[in-house]
Structure formats: structure tokens, C-alpha cells
Design an enzyme around this catalytic site. Structure first.
Site, PDB file in Angstrom:
ATOM      1  N   PRO A 131       0.624  -1.217   0.108  1.00  0.00           N
ATOM      2  CA  PRO A 131       0.129   0.162  -0.068  1.00  0.00           C
ATOM      3  C   PRO A 131       0.996   1.374   0.110  1.00  0.00           C
ATOM      4  O   PRO A 131       0.626   2.653  -0.755  1.00  0.00           O
ATOM      5  CB  PRO A 131      -0.662  -0.003   1.395  1.00  0.00           C
ATOM      6  CG  PRO A 131      -0.806  -1.590   1.858  1.00  0.00           C
ATOM      7  CD  PRO A 131       0.590  -2.685   1.141  1.00  0.00           C
ATOM      8  N   CYS A 186      13.513  -9.910 -11.797  1.00  0.00           N
ATOM      9  CA  CYS A 186      11.900 -11.064 -12.445  1.00  0.00           C
ATOM     10  C   CYS A 186      10.688  -9.852 -13.641  1.00  0.00           C
ATOM     11  O   CYS A 186      10.299 -10.048 -14.831  1.00  0.00           O
ATOM     12  CB  CYS A 186      10.689 -11.492 -11.416  1.00  0.00           C
ATOM     13  SG  CYS A 186      11.805 -12.329 -10.449  1.00  0.00           S
ATOM     14  N   ARG A 243     -17.135   1.907 -43.340  1.00  0.00           N
ATOM     15  CA  ARG A 243     -18.004   3.050 -43.359  1.00  0.00           C
ATOM     16  C   ARG A 243     -17.750   4.042 -44.081  1.00  0.00           C
ATOM     17  O   ARG A 243     -16.937   4.917 -44.539  1.00  0.00           O
ATOM     18  CB  ARG A 243     -17.206   3.709 -42.069  1.00  0.00           C
ATOM     19  CG  ARG A 243     -18.361   5.233 -41.274  1.00  0.00           C
ATOM     20  CD  ARG A 243     -19.529   4.811 -40.848  1.00  0.00           C
ATOM     21  NE  ARG A 243     -20.558   6.150 -39.900  1.00  0.00           N
ATOM     22  CZ  ARG A 243     -21.269   5.547 -39.907  1.00  0.00           C
ATOM     23  NH1 ARG A 243     -22.793   4.452 -39.970  1.00  0.00           N
ATOM     24  NH2 ARG A 243     -22.217   6.419 -38.886  1.00  0.00           N
ATOM     25  N   GLY A 271     -15.872   6.593 -34.228  1.00  0.00           N
ATOM     26  CA  GLY A 271     -16.956   7.747 -33.894  1.00  0.00           C
ATOM     27  C   GLY A 271     -17.520   6.873 -32.872  1.00  0.00           C
ATOM     28  O   GLY A 271     -16.785   6.285 -32.323  1.00  0.00           O
ATOM     29  N   GLU A 323       4.533  -2.705 -13.749  1.00  0.00           N
ATOM     30  CA  GLU A 323       5.479  -3.251 -13.998  1.00  0.00           C
ATOM     31  C   GLU A 323       6.418  -1.686 -13.862  1.00  0.00           C
ATOM     32  O   GLU A 323       7.211  -2.061 -14.770  1.00  0.00           O
ATOM     33  CB  GLU A 323       5.658  -4.124 -15.245  1.00  0.00           C
ATOM     34  CG  GLU A 323       4.532  -5.346 -14.641  1.00  0.00           C
ATOM     35  CD  GLU A 323       4.813  -7.067 -14.487  1.00  0.00           C
ATOM     36  OE1 GLU A 323       6.778  -7.114 -14.784  1.00  0.00           O
ATOM     37  OE2 GLU A 323       4.358  -7.942 -14.566  1.00  0.00           O
TER      38      GLU A 323
HETATM   39  C1  LIG Z   1      -4.059  -3.687 -12.343  1.00  0.00           C
HETATM   40  C2  LIG Z   1      -2.817  -3.974 -11.876  1.00  0.00           C
HETATM   41  C3  LIG Z   1      -2.079  -4.825 -11.671  1.00  0.00           C
HETATM   42  C4  LIG Z   1      -1.076  -5.244 -10.769  1.00  0.00           C
HETATM   43  N1  LIG Z   1      -0.252  -5.873 -10.576  1.00  0.00           N
HETATM   44  C5  LIG Z   1       0.674  -6.489  -9.173  1.00  0.00           C
HETATM   45  C6  LIG Z   1       1.514  -7.687  -9.223  1.00  0.00           C
HETATM   46  O1  LIG Z   1       1.088  -8.608 -10.016  1.00  0.00           O
HETATM   47  N2  LIG Z   1       2.461  -7.643  -8.820  1.00  0.00           N
HETATM   48  C7  LIG Z   1       2.405  -6.336  -7.807  1.00  0.00           C
HETATM   49  O2  LIG Z   1       3.739  -6.637  -7.454  1.00  0.00           O
HETATM   50  N3  LIG Z   1       1.981  -5.106  -8.131  1.00  0.00           N
HETATM   51  C8  LIG Z   1       1.364  -5.203  -8.716  1.00  0.00           C
HETATM   52  N4  LIG Z   1       0.678  -3.541  -9.738  1.00  0.00           N
HETATM   53  C9  LIG Z   1       0.941  -2.591  -8.683  1.00  0.00           C
HETATM   54  C10 LIG Z   1       1.831  -1.678 -10.150  1.00  0.00           C
HETATM   55  O3  LIG Z   1       3.071  -2.450 -10.396  1.00  0.00           O
HETATM   56  C11 LIG Z   1       2.237  -0.526  -9.345  1.00  0.00           C
HETATM   57  O4  LIG Z   1       0.912  -0.070  -9.199  1.00  0.00           O
HETATM   58  C12 LIG Z   1       3.165   0.527 -10.076  1.00  0.00           C
HETATM   59  O5  LIG Z   1       4.862   0.015  -9.664  1.00  0.00           O
HETATM   60  C13 LIG Z   1       3.050   1.803  -9.983  1.00  0.00           C
HETATM   61  O6  LIG Z   1       2.972   1.690  -7.649  1.00  0.00           O
HETATM   62  P1  LIG Z   1       2.137   3.070  -7.109  1.00  0.00           P
HETATM   63  O7  LIG Z   1       0.719   2.807  -7.950  1.00  0.00           O
HETATM   64  O8  LIG Z   1       2.040   2.416  -5.604  1.00  0.00           O
HETATM   65  O9  LIG Z   1       2.057   4.204  -8.098  1.00  0.00           O
HETATM   66  P2  LIG Z   1       3.203   5.662  -7.070  1.00  0.00           P
HETATM   67  O10 LIG Z   1       4.453   4.994  -6.648  1.00  0.00           O
HETATM   68  O11 LIG Z   1       2.517   6.225  -5.743  1.00  0.00           O
HETATM   69  O12 LIG Z   1       3.184   6.365  -8.068  1.00  0.00           O
HETATM   70  C14 LIG Z   1       2.146   7.571  -8.267  1.00  0.00           C
HETATM   71  C15 LIG Z   1       3.165   8.189  -9.345  1.00  0.00           C
HETATM   72  O13 LIG Z   1       4.106   8.797  -8.487  1.00  0.00           O
HETATM   73  C16 LIG Z   1       5.043   9.243 -10.167  1.00  0.00           C
HETATM   74  N5  LIG Z   1       6.647   8.524  -9.170  1.00  0.00           N
HETATM   75  C17 LIG Z   1       6.263   7.675  -8.496  1.00  0.00           C
HETATM   76  N6  LIG Z   1       7.903   7.687  -7.775  1.00  0.00           N
HETATM   77  C18 LIG Z   1       8.552   8.729  -8.530  1.00  0.00           C
HETATM   78  C19 LIG Z   1       9.960   9.741  -9.347  1.00  0.00           C
HETATM   79  N7  LIG Z   1      10.926   8.796  -8.653  1.00  0.00           N
HETATM   80  N8  LIG Z   1      10.251  10.192  -9.770  1.00  0.00           N
HETATM   81  C20 LIG Z   1       8.907  10.759 -10.821  1.00  0.00           C
HETATM   82  N9  LIG Z   1       7.945  10.595 -10.623  1.00  0.00           N
HETATM   83  C21 LIG Z   1       7.292   8.855  -9.537  1.00  0.00           C
HETATM   84  C22 LIG Z   1       4.572   7.804 -10.793  1.00  0.00           C
HETATM   85  O14 LIG Z   1       5.540   7.498 -11.817  1.00  0.00           O
HETATM   86  C23 LIG Z   1       3.073   8.101 -11.157  1.00  0.00           C
HETATM   87  O15 LIG Z   1       3.043   8.111 -11.563  1.00  0.00           O
HETATM   88  C24 LIG Z   1      -0.089  -3.909 -10.400  1.00  0.00           C
HETATM   89  C25 LIG Z   1      -0.878  -2.364 -10.435  1.00  0.00           C
HETATM   90  C26 LIG Z   1      -1.869  -2.924 -11.286  1.00  0.00           C
HETATM   91  C27 LIG Z   1      -2.842  -1.503 -11.778  1.00  0.00           C
END
Ligand SMILES: Cc1cc2nc3c(=O)[nH]c(=O)nc-3n(C[C@H](O)[C@H](O)[C@H](O)COP(=O)(O)OP(=O)(O)OC[C@H]3O[C@@H](n4cnc5c(N)ncnc54)[C@H](O)[C@@H]3O)c2cc1C
Length: 390
Positions: free
Chosen positions: A139, A244, A274, A345, A369
């Protein structure tokens, strides 16, 4: 009916081996027969179509590059990429399940696991008897996984695991989870956590507007006793999960091309059929501009990705090259979905066509990822030597 015809403007097929084409065509046919007819409904219902697991295993989508003696298909990296391309042509959620199973579950067991772990889990993962998930994101730690707070304590006979992961693809129905947690010294370790272990639960995440045919959830660990033989012995530290991710991101780079191809092909066909102002909209310059730019971008992406595959086969592809390719291709695909949607459209927003579904899916693919920003920073670091992450 799925009328998909793959664009190959610069004859990339001539650079593929017979085996590559065989594997690609088999997956393409399987997607047409099994995925296309049901995927819209699965997405509308926000359900992962579990009945596809057997077929995914049969086309070699689970562990394409894992050696035969562990149940894999022992294919090269270009075949792996082509399988991902075809699956994502069907739907990013289906490709996600295959990516997680292959690169985030089978790969770490194969590369970092003991012989006993490989024999116990890999053959069952290859056939789909076991489905796995990968728990890195927490989280409070997404782009910065090194800050994770999920932890293990050595209790003599076992490790006591506490913490929580979120956004975990496949978690609600996975049989095993590869979980990354810190030990008492703060070192990141990989563990194989099995469904049924006391204190381990996997609540589902609801309300997604993206990747609706992929099941996403949490992993919650409340004093879970993990046997010592379930730790991955041969690599630890942040480099282990990142290794990985390199493999999975490479597959995503190919997958995004599949989604882009499907949107381009759909828009091209629609534009010829179309009629507005008495002629096909394909004859209008504004629509031709969109289509011409799409095929140009798809062609460029096909070639850098094929080249990345060649480098990967030679074990020479770098993390930074993989980041660049994933970032480029997902953005390319997302732009194409938006242009293609406009060509259709009003019809573009319906489930009659795959475009809006691909567009929504790619909003996750551009974030998971490694976000679009993070991949740019990886390129920045690689070319300047300066770390701009913090
Ligand atoms: C549908 C879905 C499936 C997923 N599946 C998996 C899974 O199987 N296993 C797993 O472990 N994770 C999984 N994820 C998690 C995913 O890898 C993370 O959501 C992702 O790494 C981004 O983390 P966050 O959502 O906490 O965003 P944050 O890290 O909070 O980022 C928020 C924003 O801040 C920007 N930001 C963050 N740090 C910086 C920086 N240093 N400089 C500039 N900008 C920055 C980011 O680019 C983004 O725009 C999944 C996510 C989704 C949505």
C-alpha cells in the site's frame, strides 16, 4: 467474428524462424477461437475466464522459455514475446495472467529456487494445475519497492511472515504466491507462500475500470508460519524481484504491440466500410493521417522489440533497454487506441469493437511493472549516470 489480420508492413516475418511462426500462428488461432468470442462478456462482468487456463498451458504460455525437464516449452525469447503479443491482441488481462505465471512465478523459482522447489512447483505451474501470483507492491510502496515493510522473523523451524501486498494480479485464486519480504537484517528475501497456510488471505479488489478480465487482489499475512524450505535460496536483495520484472516487462513490450495491432486492424477495416458524405472515410485525408501514423509507429515498435529479443536470446539485453522498449510500446499502443477509437466515431466506445477495452487495459499496463515515469528515469540514469529518482 474475429477478422484480425496482423500488419507486417516491413516483412518482419522474414526475420522469424519457422518455429517462431509456428508458435505465433498457433497462439493467434487459439486467441481467435477461444478468447475473442468470450472476452467482451468477461470484461463486462469483471471476471477472469478461468476455463482458459488449460488452453493457455497448451499453447505454451506458461513458462515458454523454462526447460522441458521442468515442464516448460524451452522456446527462445522471441517465441515467448510472440506468444505475449498474440495473447494481448486478445486482451491485456489474459496476457497478464500468462506474464505473471511465466516471468514472475516460474522464473524466480527456476532462477533462484532449490532443485526441490523447481521439481515441486514448475511442472504444475506449466500445466496450469497451479496458478501463481507475485507480491511485491505494498500500500505505501509502489514505485519504491525497496521501502517495503512486509517482513519475516526467523523462529527456528519456520519464518513468521507479517505484512500486506496490494494490486496483486491473480491473487484471489492463486495457489501459490511469490512474496518479497525483509528479514531481520533488512535484506529482501523471496518466499513461496501457499494457499491454506494459516493467517494468509487474498481479498479481491473490486471496481476496476481496467484489466477487468484479470483478477486483482491483496495478499495479507497475519503471523503466517512459512516453512524454511519455502525460501528462495539462490538470490536475495532488490535485484531478485527486479530480475523477474525485466523478464515480465520484456513480454509486455511485445504484448503492447498486439493490442496496437488489433486497434489498427479494426480501424483500418472500419474506415474502408464506413461511408460518410458518399464515400468511405478511409478516403479522407484526416483519417489516412491517423492510419498512416499508426502503421508507422507499430512498425518501429516491431523492430526495436524484435532486436531486443535477439539481444535477450544472446543474454545481452540490459534492464535499461527493456525499460525503453516497454515504455515506448505501451505509450505507442495507448496513443493508437485513442486514434482508432476516434476513427470508429460513436461505435468506438461500444463493446462491439475491442478498441475501448484495449484502451482501458493499457491504462494499467502503462502503470504496472514500473510506471511510464519510472522507465524514463531508468533511461535517464543509464545515459547520464545521474540518479533522478530522488
Ligand atoms: C491492475 C494492476 C495489476 C498489478 N499487478 C501487480 C502484481 O501482480 N504484483 C505487484 O507486485 N504489483 C502489481 N501492480 C502494482 C504496480 O506495479 C504499481 O501500481 C506500480 O508499480 C506503481 O505503484 P503505485 O501504484 O503505488 O504508484 P506510485 O509509486 O505511488 O506512483 C504515483 C505516481 O508518482 C510517480 N512517481 C513515483 N516515484 C517517482 C519518482 N521517483 N520520480 C517521478 N515520479 C515518480 C509515478 O510515476 C506515478 O505517476 C499492479 C497494478 C495494477 C494497476
Amino acid at each position: 467474428m474475429d477478422l484480425f489480420q496482423a500488419p507486417d508492413y516491413f516483412k518482419l516475418d522474414e526475420l522469424l524462424s519457422e518455429e517462431h511462426k509456428l508458435v505465433r500462428n498457433a497462439t493467434r488461432e487459439w486467441v481467435k477461437k477461444e478468447v475473442s468470442p468470450i472476452i467482451e462478456d468477461a470484461c463486462q462482468k469483471a471476471e477472469f475466464p478461468k476455463h482458459l487456463i488449460k488452453g493457455l498451458a497448451e499453447v505454451g504460455a506458461f513458462g515458454p522459455y523454462i526447460p522441458l525437464n521442468y515442464g516448460g516449452a524451452e522456446l527462445d525469447q522471441i517465441s515467448y514475446g510472440l506468444i505475449m503479443q498474440e495473447l494481448e491482441r486478445g486482451d491485456s488481462g489474459i496476457r497478464s495472467t500468462a506474464s505473471v505465471q511465466s516471468s514472475l512465478v516460474m522464473y524466480p523459482i527456476w532462477k533462484y529456487g532449490s532443485e526441490q522447489q523447481k521439481k515441486k512447483y514448475l511442472p504444475k505451474l506449466a500445466t496450469g494445475e497451479f496458478i501463481g501470483c507475485f507480491g511485491l507492491t505494498e500500500p505505501d510502496f509502489g514505485s519504491n519497492p525497496g521501502g517495503m515493510v512486509t517482513n519475516i522473523k526467523d523462529e527456528g523451524d519456520f519464518f513468521l511472515l507479517n505484512g500486506a501486498k496490494m494490486w496483486i494480479s491473480n491473487s484471489p485464486f492463486a495457489d501459490i504466491a511469490i512474496v518479497w519480504a525483509k528479514n531481520e537484517e533488512g535484506r529482501i528475501k523471496g518466499l513461496i507462500v501457499e494457499r491454506g497456510m494459516e493467517g494468509f488471505s487474498t481479498p479481491e479488489t473490486h471496481g476496476k475500470w481496467s484489466l477487468r478480465a484479470s483478477s486483482t487482489g491483496e495478499l495479507v499475512f497475519d503471523n503466517v508460519k512459512v516453512p524454511k524450505e519455502n525460501i528462495l535460496p539462490n538470490k536475495d536483495g532488490l535485484g531478485a524481484p527486479l530480475g523477474c520484472l525485466d523478464s515480465a516487462r520484456y513480454g509486455i513490450a511485445w504484448g503492447a504491440i498486439g493490442a496496437a495491432m488489433d486497434c489498427y486492424d479494426t480501424a483500418l477495416r472500419y474506415s474502408k466500410e464506413r461511408i460518410q458524405f458518399g464515400k468511405p472515410i478511409a478516403s479522407l485525408q484526416l483519417q489516412q493521417k491517423k492510419l498512416a501514423e499508426m502503421i508507422t509507429e507499430i512498425t518501429k515498435a516491431q523492430f526495436i522489440t524484435w532486436r531486443l529479443g535477439v539481444l535477450k536470446n544472446e543474454d545481452r539485453a540490459t534492464t535499461a533497454q527493456i525499460s525503453m522498449c516497454k515504455r515506448n510500446n505501451v505509450e505507442m499502443a495507448l496513443k493508437i487506441t485513442r486514434e482508432a477509437r476516434q476513427i470508429l466515431g460513436g461505435m468506438g466506445i461500444t463493446g462491439e469493437y475491442p478498441i475501448m477495452r484495449h484502451m482501458m487495459n493499457l491504462e494499467s499496463v502503462i502503470t504496472y511493472e514500473g510506471t511510464h515515469d519510472i522507465h524514463l528515469l531508468i533511461t535517464g540514469l543509464d545515459i547520464t549516470g545521474q540518479n533522478a529518482f530522488k
